[in-house]
Design a protein around this motif. Sequence first.
Motif, PDB file in Angstrom:
ATOM      1  N   ASP A 155       0.643  -1.167  -0.110  1.00 57.81           N
ATOM      2  CA  ASP A 155       0.132   0.178  -0.232  1.00 57.81           C
ATOM      3  C   ASP A 155       0.699   1.014  -0.460  1.00 57.81           C
ATOM      4  OD1 ASP A 155      -3.237   0.171   0.699  1.00 57.81           O
ATOM      5  OD2 ASP A 155      -2.157   2.214   0.870  1.00 57.81           O
ATOM      6  N   ASN A 211       0.677   4.187   1.957  1.00 52.46           N
ATOM      7  CA  ASN A 211      -0.023   4.340   3.225  1.00 52.46           C
ATOM      8  C   ASN A 211       0.508   3.594   4.309  1.00 52.46           C
ATOM      9  OD1 ASN A 211      -1.698   4.997   5.831  1.00 52.46           O
ATOM     10  ND2 ASN A 211      -3.222   6.510   4.712  1.00 52.46           N
ATOM     11  N   ASP A 270       0.562   4.390   7.150  1.00 50.63           N
ATOM     12  CA  ASP A 270      -0.360   4.066   8.812  1.00 50.63           C
ATOM     13  C   ASP A 270      -1.075   3.260   9.085  1.00 50.63           C
ATOM     14  OD1 ASP A 270       1.465   6.257   9.930  1.00 50.63           O
ATOM     15  OD2 ASP A 270       0.198   8.201   9.433  1.00 50.63           O
ATOM     16  N   ARG A 271      -1.671   3.018   7.449  1.00 50.21           N
ATOM     17  CA  ARG A 271      -2.529   2.231   7.202  1.00 50.21           C
ATOM     18  C   ARG A 271      -2.368   0.786   7.541  1.00 50.21           C
ATOM     19  NH1 ARG A 271      -7.276   4.698   3.176  1.00 50.21           N
ATOM     20  NH2 ARG A 271      -8.018   6.270   5.006  1.00 50.21           N
TER      21      ARG A 271
END
Length: 256
Positions: free
Chosen positions: A37, A39, A41-42
């Motif tokens: 991904d 992101n 944080d995700r």
Amino acid sequence: MGRMDNKVAIITGAASGMGKEMALLFLDEGAKVVAADINQDRLDELEGEVKAKGQEVTTTIANIADKAQVETMVQKAVDTYGRLDVLVNNAGIMDQFQPIGDVEDKGWNLIMDVDLNGNFYGMRSAVQQFLKQGGGVIVNNGSIAGIRGGRAGASYTAAKHAMVGMTLNTAHMYAKDNIRCNMIAPGSTATNISETYGDLSAVSDRIKDRVFTGMAINPRQAQAIEIAQVALFLASDESSVVNGSIITADSGFSAY
């Protein structure tokens, strides 16, 4: 026994939405998952959720519009687990429903870089690895915009139609090499892809008339887990005879 026992699977866009549900489901079915991904944080949230269940997932940052990052993603799976059995091309972004007369170069290029070129890079790298090891599976998560003309804007529709072509060609060209390639064509699905729509408060009357009015016939919105279950079937040996298929998963939306 899980339906994906010991299979190594890369899932792009795996930190949220359909990709996250795919990652969690594949892990539950015994797969070794590389969750990619953009992101971090995700991805960290996904890793924490997986560890809380007593499982392990390998995460990696990958902007699929960047060829080098995609190639690194595939190599990471091979370096970590020794092989790659499944690539799920799930990551993508949405356009703002613009008809072709309103599409600007910047928006067109962004959609093509992510929704078309990014999937091309992944498929190419995966096929090269599959040929070395004797086979593998590609699951492309497309859209009913790839088989219909009025579900999105010109850019997204063109990219998803091209994905259909890549899927069919790849399935045909490598069928004798134990490589399968299929595509899911979801309709409206409850995910965070709406974050990529941009501001829809001032869409044109043309979009309201030609796109939005058609949405009223959609029987219902799918949940991300429902699309993940289709991906699981296509990635598993249960679909061993399924190759070059476009599986609509839209509650009958496109049947009208």
